[in-house]
Design an enzyme around this catalytic site. Structure first.
Site, PDB file in Angstrom:
ATOM      1  N   CYS A 214       0.883  -1.183   0.000  1.00 29.49           N
ATOM      2  CA  CYS A 214       0.000   0.000   0.000  1.00 29.49           C
ATOM      3  C   CYS A 214       0.909   1.219   0.000  1.00 29.49           C
ATOM      4  CB  CYS A 214      -0.910   0.007   1.222  1.00 29.49           C
ATOM      5  SG  CYS A 214      -1.936  -1.462   1.421  1.00 29.49           S
ATOM      6  N   GLY A 219       6.770   7.060   0.962  1.00 29.95           N
ATOM      7  CA  GLY A 219       7.555   7.607   2.065  1.00 29.95           C
ATOM      8  C   GLY A 219       8.216   6.559   2.936  1.00 29.95           C
ATOM      9  N   ASP A 238       0.576  -0.122  -5.500  1.00 25.46           N
ATOM     10  CA  ASP A 238      -0.557   0.671  -5.061  1.00 25.46           C
ATOM     11  C   ASP A 238      -1.601   0.673  -6.167  1.00 25.46           C
ATOM     12  OD1 ASP A 238      -0.938   2.777  -2.613  1.00 25.46           O
ATOM     13  OD2 ASP A 238      -2.081   3.414  -4.363  1.00 25.46           O
ATOM     14  N   CYS A 336      -2.653   4.546  10.397  1.00 24.16           N
ATOM     15  CA  CYS A 336      -2.575   5.841  11.076  1.00 24.16           C
ATOM     16  C   CYS A 336      -3.910   6.093  11.768  1.00 24.16           C
ATOM     17  CB  CYS A 336      -2.201   6.964  10.123  1.00 24.16           C
ATOM     18  SG  CYS A 336      -3.300   7.176   8.716  1.00 24.16           S
TER      19      CYS A 336
END
Length: 384
Positions: A214, A219, A238, A336
């Site tokens: 993903c 980053g 992705d 997150c």
């Protein structure tokens, strides 16, 4: 004293479009600033800062204003006046409002977060209301953070070292970085401090074959490459081709070799790499509740039905993509989000349904209570 009417009008326009048209605040702010080219830097900063702050404290401010939520210019102007008084003179806040109203969260989310997080929720709710700072990750393939600190100082950018992660620095302000030679030279990436900690859970090492399932704009993959000394093979996958294009540009700037990208059209595109990857990162789509301080709209744009669908997507990715990992391989599942239903509960369900095929070695919550970190969850799973 209320600021200049033109600047207040800019803030009110942001609020009208953000809540009235259900647009994302960052895009609306950008559009409003572009439409008012005569504003100087301080004016632009004023409109951006106070727009985001009112979005952040939306329901509390309406409560203090003594009115129901309304998206009309007259009422929004009254709301701004209440906000300014609250901000400038410490307008007293009624006691015993409860976490949801005192910290300005949607009632349904406050109820869910309280049920899932218990006594941890009030502290997390307050932490997520602190405005985010700009955090950089020094690129260890090219330099170190002390050298980055010195170079930034030479470019007029104030920064200091952070204790949140080994390569982290925090900027004093929010400057534009893209025009700086240090940025163009790939000396650093903009990356939240907590996010910088996730790559280390992969234990990247020379010779690893890492599949980032993903990847987004890459980053964490770039960080993993640096941690492996630039000697790992990394496949970024992705469903969004444009994000993978950005990952390729960033890799070139950072001096990362051995990184390639592939678009995912179905789970089979990931699964066909089963004989290749010995490590896998699944930083799955999530509610974003751990990064509310950066994306304040999440407080109001997130809806129960969206969260339910997101959980389904998370589990499908974990279940289907994990088949691509070699036996004996390491899988890092990350979000997150602060919610147990996206984190611990998903991992427990996966372990139960896989019936001994995977072993949980470690799980960690990275708390947004650190001023340089958003909120994350990480689980390390080994494939038997």
């Amino acid at each position: 004293m209320i600021p200049h009417p033109n600047l207040v009008a800019g803030v009110l326009e942001v609020l009208e479009r953000t809540f009235g048209q259900r647009l994302y605040a960052d895009r609306v702010v950008d559009q409003v600033l572009r439409a008012n080219k005569r504003w100087g830097a301080r004016d632009r900063a004023f409109v951006a800062e106070h727009s985001y702050e009112i979005v952040r404290w939306w329901t509390l401010l309406w409560h203090l204003n003594g009115e129901e939520v309304q998206i009309k210019r007259k009422q929004l102007k009254s709301l701004f006046e209440t906000y300014w008084l609250w901000r400038e003179s410490g307008m007293p806040q009624p006691k015993d409002l409860g976490t949801g109203l005192a910290q300005s969260y949607a009632p349904w989310f406050d109820e869910m977060a309280s049920a899932e997080l218990g006594e941890d929720w009030p502290a997390l709710a307050a932490a997520l209301n602190r405005p985010a700072q700009v955090i950089l990750r020094a690129n260890s393939l090219k330099t170190n953070r002390e050298a980055v600190l010195d170079r930034l100082a030479g470019e007029g950018i104030a920064a200091e070292l952070s204790d949140v992660a080994p390569e982290a620095l925090v900027l004093a302000k929010r400057p534009r970085l893209q025009h700086l030679e240090s940025f163009k030279d790939g000396w650093y990436e903009v990356q939240d401090g907590g996010s910088q900690r996730i790559g280390a859970y992969l234990d990247p090492a020379p010779g690893d074959r890492i599949l980032d399932g993903c990847s987004g704009a890459g980053g964490k993959a770039l960080h993993a490459a640096a941690l492996a000394g630039g000697k790992a093979d990394i496949l970024c996958m992705d469903i969004e081709p444009y994000k993978l294009g950005e990952a390729e540009k960033r890799a070139l700037r950072a001096g990362v070799k051995g990184l390639r990208t592939e678009v995912i059209r179905s789970a089979a595109d990931v699964q066909r790499h089963a004989a290749w990857a010995n490590k896998m990162l699944l930083d799955v789509p999530c509610s974003g509740t751990g990064v509310i301080r950066r994306d304040v709209d999440t407080k109001w744009k997130l809806q129960p039905e969206h969260l339910e669908r997101t959980r389904e997507i998370q589990y499908a990715i974990l279940r289907d993509y994990s088949a691509a990992l070699q036996p004996g391989g390491l899988l890092v599942y990350a979000t997150c989000s602060i919610l147990r239903s996206e984190n611990e509960d998903q991992v427990r369900r996966f372990l139960d349904e896989k019936a001994g095929a995977f072993e949980l070695r470690e799980e960690v919550r990275i708390s947004p209570e650190h001023p340089h970190s958003d909120g994350y969850y990480v689980a390390r799973l080994y494939k038997r």
